[in-house]
Design a protein around this motif. Sequence first.
Motif, PDB file in Angstrom:
ATOM      1  N   UNK A 493      50.524   2.130  68.631  1.00  0.00           N
ATOM      2  CA  UNK A 493      49.612   2.988  67.868  1.00  0.00           C
ATOM      3  C   UNK A 493      48.442   3.493  68.701  1.00  0.00           C
ATOM      4  N   UNK A 494      47.859   2.629  69.542  1.00  0.00           N
ATOM      5  CA  UNK A 494      46.646   2.990  70.277  1.00  0.00           C
ATOM      6  C   UNK A 494      46.921   3.767  71.545  1.00  0.00           C
ATOM      7  N   UNK A 495      48.182   3.882  71.931  1.00  0.00           N
ATOM      8  CA  UNK A 495      48.466   4.487  73.234  1.00  0.00           C
ATOM      9  C   UNK A 495      49.200   5.818  73.166  1.00  0.00           C
ATOM     10  N   UNK A 496      49.982   6.064  72.127  1.00  0.00           N
ATOM     11  CA  UNK A 496      50.790   7.286  72.141  1.00  0.00           C
ATOM     12  C   UNK A 496      50.353   8.333  71.119  1.00  0.00           C
ATOM     13  N   UNK A 497      49.623   7.930  70.083  1.00  0.00           N
ATOM     14  CA  UNK A 497      49.207   8.898  69.072  1.00  0.00           C
ATOM     15  C   UNK A 497      47.826   9.449  69.391  1.00  0.00           C
ATOM     16  N   UNK A 498      47.568  10.676  68.941  1.00  0.00           N
ATOM     17  CA  UNK A 498      46.260  11.291  69.126  1.00  0.00           C
ATOM     18  C   UNK A 498      45.266  10.630  68.173  1.00  0.00           C
ATOM     19  N   UNK A 499      44.144  10.183  68.752  1.00  0.00           N
ATOM     20  CA  UNK A 499      43.222   9.347  67.981  1.00  0.00           C
ATOM     21  C   UNK A 499      42.412  10.125  66.943  1.00  0.00           C
ATOM     22  N   UNK A 500      42.274  11.421  67.127  1.00  0.00           N
ATOM     23  CA  UNK A 500      41.418  12.189  66.217  1.00  0.00           C
ATOM     24  C   UNK A 500      42.226  13.019  65.224  1.00  0.00           C
ATOM     25  N   UNK A 501      43.518  12.703  65.066  1.00  0.00           N
ATOM     26  CA  UNK A 501      44.354  13.463  64.139  1.00  0.00           C
ATOM     27  C   UNK A 501      45.132  12.506  63.242  1.00  0.00           C
ATOM     28  N   UNK A 502      45.385  12.954  62.014  1.00  0.00           N
ATOM     29  CA  UNK A 502      46.124  12.141  61.062  1.00  0.00           C
ATOM     30  C   UNK A 502      47.613  12.115  61.424  1.00  0.00           C
ATOM     31  N   UNK A 503      48.260  11.006  61.093  1.00  0.00           N
ATOM     32  CA  UNK A 503      49.699  10.887  61.336  1.00  0.00           C
ATOM     33  C   UNK A 503      50.338  10.205  60.138  1.00  0.00           C
ATOM     34  N   UNK A 504      51.443  10.764  59.673  1.00  0.00           N
ATOM     35  CA  UNK A 504      52.194  10.159  58.578  1.00  0.00           C
ATOM     36  C   UNK A 504      53.276   9.270  59.190  1.00  0.00           C
ATOM     37  N   UNK A 505      52.973   7.991  59.330  1.00  0.00           N
ATOM     38  CA  UNK A 505      53.879   7.050  59.971  1.00  0.00           C
ATOM     39  C   UNK A 505      55.134   6.815  59.134  1.00  0.00           C
ATOM     40  N   UNK A 506      55.017   6.948  57.812  1.00  0.00           N
ATOM     41  CA  UNK A 506      56.177   6.744  56.951  1.00  0.00           C
ATOM     42  C   UNK A 506      57.243   7.802  57.215  1.00  0.00           C
ATOM     43  N   UNK A 579      52.426   7.268  52.117  1.00  0.00           N
ATOM     44  CA  UNK A 579      53.395   8.366  52.098  1.00  0.00           C
ATOM     45  C   UNK A 579      52.713   9.734  52.018  1.00  0.00           C
ATOM     46  N   UNK A 580      51.540   9.791  51.386  1.00  0.00           N
ATOM     47  CA  UNK A 580      50.928  11.096  51.142  1.00  0.00           C
ATOM     48  C   UNK A 580      49.884  11.493  52.173  1.00  0.00           C
ATOM     49  N   UNK A 581      49.812  10.747  53.289  1.00  0.00           N
ATOM     50  CA  UNK A 581      48.888  11.110  54.362  1.00  0.00           C
ATOM     51  C   UNK A 581      49.332  12.431  54.987  1.00  0.00           C
ATOM     52  N   UNK A 582      48.416  13.342  55.141  1.00  0.00           N
ATOM     53  CA  UNK A 582      48.731  14.614  55.801  1.00  0.00           C
ATOM     54  C   UNK A 582      49.073  14.336  57.267  1.00  0.00           C
ATOM     55  N   UNK A 583      50.093  14.977  57.758  1.00  0.00           N
ATOM     56  CA  UNK A 583      50.500  14.775  59.155  1.00  0.00           C
ATOM     57  C   UNK A 583      49.987  15.905  60.029  1.00  0.00           C
TER      58      UNK A 583
END
Length: 596
Positions: A493-506, A579-583
Amino acid sequence: MHFFTDTDTTVIQTDGFGPLTTDQFRITSKFQFGSANKAYGVLRGNFIVQQQATDATRVNLALKPNFDVFFGSLKVQYFIYRGLNKGSFLSGSPGSETINAGAGTELLTRFVTRFNAGNSANPPAKPMPTPEAIGFGNLAGNTLLNDIFDNRETLKVYQLLEGEWIGNFANGGGFEIVLSQAHAFNDLAFLRQGDTVIDVGSLPAGDKKPAREDIHYFIDPAAFYGLFYDQGVSRRQGGGPVKETGANLYNNILSRFNLNLNRVYLDLRDDNGNSYNYDGNFANPPAGVIKVAQGTTDPLTEASYDTQSWPLTWYTAAQSAAGASNTLRLRLRTMASDKQPLLHIPVPSLLDGAKESAFLHAAELKDPADANWMRELRLSFPNVATGGSKANVPCYIRLNYYYKQQVGIDLTALPAGLISRIQALRSGSPLFDAVMSKLDRMQQFPVSVNPAINSEGLFRPGLNGGDIEYRDESIDDYAVIEEFFHAYQNLVLETVYEKDKLVNLEFEAKVFNCIVLLQVGQGIGGVPTAVHDMYDFMNLTYSPIPELSDIQSDNFRIKYRQEADAFSIAFQNTEHTTYKVKNEQNPYGIEQAYKE
């Protein structure tokens, strides 16, 4: 892939990548040219130009590729050109520079042509853009390059094409390749300096070792280009690009690295990404932490793993090999008997025997006849005939040597039938196996059955990994895969995703499920419409599954984001919070799984 400068002129490497002393390590490969050599774009990407701090007549350029450049674990962040003529980009005195519309380079000719076409199509005419349009400006030295390339600063980036004539080097110039995660080499002060030498001389003795690890944020350009021996690298010849492969690449391009031409680098890492033996686990005796030999017949000899105290080593000897490959033989130290080894080979083809898996497990590594040393590894890399022998083609070999107590995925609490299904999924899907192998060597993940949970599966993150529960043995493979991928997402999580943007992991986990099921030849049942649409899209577009280059393509990313939006909207009026997190991101977790 294009070479960064002309090859038909006099190109002499004057300083190469490597140690100068035990306290200084040169990063910049420096060259002397017989004339003002042209510089070319290595790959398509965005660039900025900055004034060189040591010479008012020169500028430096940082090029960030538009797509990920991987070879095994190596990911390029920036290509750095040092010592370009300022007049190739700008005119005017310091502090009042303007873009040099008459520079005549292919880059600025395209820039001006595009600007003039825009003026003609959208009157009234506008003035020529200021130098900020190509990233030239006087922001503070601690301004991060990432912030500029992500459009979070006033300076702008401009696109450079692969093989495009950028400008001219002055009589001398330098070139560097910066790898990802290079946090200490990611600001304007770094870009502006005349060259890069990592210097630990002024540090307290206890701080020198960790500071020396910074050399791993870079790669010798000779070895980098050598990695493309079979795929090819283009060079400018007769006004256009010519792709060179094999011996032609060695003779016409790689030979320009006259100081480092035949180096085969060995980059050994431990569990934490530090260099092999960083913690001194194999320090008895200190000189014998590896056994190594060049060629297939010379005896293995004990050696330290360093070059003048720097955590990297290389081998240059020509060999009398009969085939197209030279060989490096290696044995690694064992540790305490309560720990199990795992070796990750990011480029499995380098392992003699063409092993398909990127991992060697304990049974393949341990030598029953020798408690102190692992079995012999044979690593193969291209060679080229030079006289009566075979010279090494420059190469970079990265091995990750994990050695931990029995941790990882613990399936002992599961019913035998469920264990068998998990093992079948690993056997049928190299992608799922890569994710499971990553979990298996990093942290603790006990897996159990709990009929009381409300869903088919549940991953709970913990301080040392987390635990996975399944409702019963009858859950489908879709649910089995998803919870393991959630554990993997949490790990990276801390290394590959952009830290200042939302991500829908589901949604990402469900798309990963689809890829794995496609790989093992299964369909999918009752899933959200957006997920089913992604499954159908991949099933119809790729065969049997998308490759990494497909996952990173605009076509895939646009479809992924569209369906991620539809997925989150569909759950807006439910209690499924995650589930409803904006990606707002690409499927970086899936991309990383491919790279494992």
